[in-house]
Scaffold this active site. Structure first.
Site, PDB file in Angstrom:
ATOM      1  CG  ASN A   1      -1.130  -0.628   1.692  1.00 31.01           C
ATOM      2  OD1 ASN A   1      -1.980  -0.463   2.576  1.00 31.01           O
ATOM      3  ND2 ASN A   1      -0.055   0.140   1.580  1.00 31.01           N
TER       4      ASN A   1
ATOM      5  CE  LYS B   1      -0.812   3.085  -0.838  1.00 33.48           C
ATOM      6  NZ  LYS B   1       0.251   3.917  -1.330  1.00 33.48           N
TER       7      LYS B   1
ATOM      8  CG  HIS C   1       3.933   1.709   3.121  1.00 37.76           C
ATOM      9  ND1 HIS C   1       3.958   2.969   2.580  1.00 37.76           N
ATOM     10  CD2 HIS C   1       3.429   0.897   2.167  1.00 37.76           C
ATOM     11  CE1 HIS C   1       3.473   2.920   1.350  1.00 37.76           C
ATOM     12  NE2 HIS C   1       3.135   1.670   1.069  1.00 37.76           N
TER      13      HIS C   1
ATOM     14  CD  GLU D   1       1.830   5.670   1.327  1.00 34.98           C
ATOM     15  OE1 GLU D   1       0.986   5.111   2.043  1.00 34.98           O
ATOM     16  OE2 GLU D   1       1.822   5.604   0.080  1.00 34.98           O
TER      17      GLU D   1
ATOM     18  CD  GLU E   1       5.781  -0.954  -1.350  1.00 31.91           C
ATOM     19  OE1 GLU E   1       4.883  -1.382  -2.066  1.00 31.91           O
ATOM     20  OE2 GLU E   1       5.574  -0.181  -0.405  1.00 31.91           O
TER      21      GLU E   1
ATOM     22  N   GLY F   1       2.564   5.194  -5.912  1.00 34.66           N
ATOM     23  CA  GLY F   1       1.452   6.110  -6.173  1.00 34.66           C
ATOM     24  C   GLY F   1       1.763   7.161  -7.225  1.00 34.66           C
TER      25      GLY F   1
ATOM     26  CB  SER G   1       3.105   2.531 -10.190  1.00 36.24           C
ATOM     27  OG  SER G   1       3.064   3.759  -9.484  1.00 36.24           O
TER      28      SER G   1
HETATM   29  C1  PEP Z   1       1.950   0.703  -1.750  1.00 37.46           C
HETATM   30  O1  PEP Z   1       1.083   1.285  -1.144  1.00 37.46           O
HETATM   31  O2  PEP Z   1       2.689  -0.067  -1.145  1.00 37.46           O
HETATM   32  C2  PEP Z   1       2.083   0.932  -3.204  1.00 37.46           C
HETATM   33  C3  PEP Z   1       3.022   0.288  -3.839  1.00 37.46           C
HETATM   34  O3  PEP Z   1       1.214   1.819  -3.783  1.00 37.46           O
HETATM   35  P1  PEP Z   1       0.926   1.975  -5.374  1.00 37.46           P
HETATM   36  O4  PEP Z   1       0.695   0.579  -5.920  1.00 37.46           O
HETATM   37  O5  PEP Z   1      -0.296   2.811  -5.459  1.00 37.46           O
HETATM   38  O6  PEP Z   1       2.122   2.597  -5.989  1.00 37.46           O
END
Ligand code: PEP
Length: 259
Positions: free
Chosen positions: A9, A11, A95, A97, A173, A179, A219
């Site tokens: 992803n 982003k 997601h 976010e 997630e 992040g 992460s």
């Molecule tokens: C994501 O954007 O779905 C995500 C898991 O980000 P990160 O790997 O940076 O934590």
């Protein structure tokens, strides 16, 4: 047997030229990695160019979001038809976010999943608890509510593709791990994945439920991916930050091939 799936992803990062460059590099790095499905989700503005860059490779394309109507007066939105038109096979929905910054509720997530399925897209549906919810021991309750509301009214027949794949992927997630550099331990993730699998088998028939991939996201990086991927209930990863670096993402893909 579910084939591992790794989704990058990107982003809201990268110009079109940078996206193409990343896609070209990735294409070379993962070209011999068999036994794993690789998907990238560039920003909308780069989807067409990345589609051209990965043509003929083993990398597939995803959008990061979609609107729930096919067309009409919805300024600034991108419809499932438009995404299909760009040869996306997947779309990420719900997601954290988007849930946090754009107030996407489970009802909105549900409408978006239905729109994706109606247009023969595969939906990667994200669920996850906040730190507060985990600390209050509400993780399973939150996950159950997001899964049941998000998937309400979706039929087995809408998920089945003609080549025996399933048009739904769940990404677990935990919000506190996205992040932040702080990942769920493999056993923490595995426990939630097993719970999600149980919920899916209550919602769908066994043939569908057992073929839905459940990814971990939060992460994921080369240093923790092999351990996460070795867990029985983890079918792959949704990768944010580390997917912007070719070598890191390729190492994560490699760790999934070795499972
Ligand atoms: C994501 O954007 O779905 C995500 C898991 O980000 P990160 O790997 O940076 O934590």
């Amino acid at each position: 047997m579910r084939k591992p799936l790794i989704v990058g992803n990107w982003k809201m990062n990268n110009s079109t030229a940078e996206s193409v460059d990343l896609a070209e590099k990735l294409k070379k790095t993962v070209k011999d990695m068999a036994g794993v499905e690789v998907v990238v989700a560039p920003p909308f503005t780069a989807l067409g160019s990345v589609r051209d860059a990965i043509k003929g490779s083993n990398i597939k394309l995803s959008a990061q979001n979609v609107f729930w109507e096919d067309k009409g007066a919805y300024t600034g939105e991108v419809s499932p038809l438009m995404i299909r038109d760009l040869d996306c096979e997947y779309v990420i929905i719900g997601h954290s976010e988007r849930r946090e910054y754009f107030k996407e509720s489970d009802e909105i997530v549900n409408k978006k999943i239905k729109a994706a399925l109606r247009n023969k897209l595969k939906a990667i549906v994200c669920v996850g608890e906040s730190l507060k919810e985990r600390e209050e021991d509400k993780t399973m309750q939150v996950i159950e509510s997001q899964i049941r509301k998000g998937l309400e009214g979706i039929l087995n027949s809408e998920l089945r593709t003609t080549n025996h794949e399933v048009r739904l992927v769940i990404a677990y997630e935990p919000v506190w791990a996205i992040g932040t550099g702080r990942n769920a331990t493999p056993s923490q993730a595995n426990e939630v994945h097993a719970y999600i699998r149980k919920l899916l088998s209550q919602i769908f028939n066994e043939d569908i439920a057992s073929n839905i991939k459940i990814l971990y996201g939060g992460s994921v990086k080369p240093s923790n991916s092999a351990e996460l991927m070795s867990e029985k209930e983890i079918d792959g990863a949704l990768v944010g930050g580390a997917s912007l670096d070719t070598d890191s993402f390729a190492q994560i893909v490699r760790s999934a091939c070795m499972v």
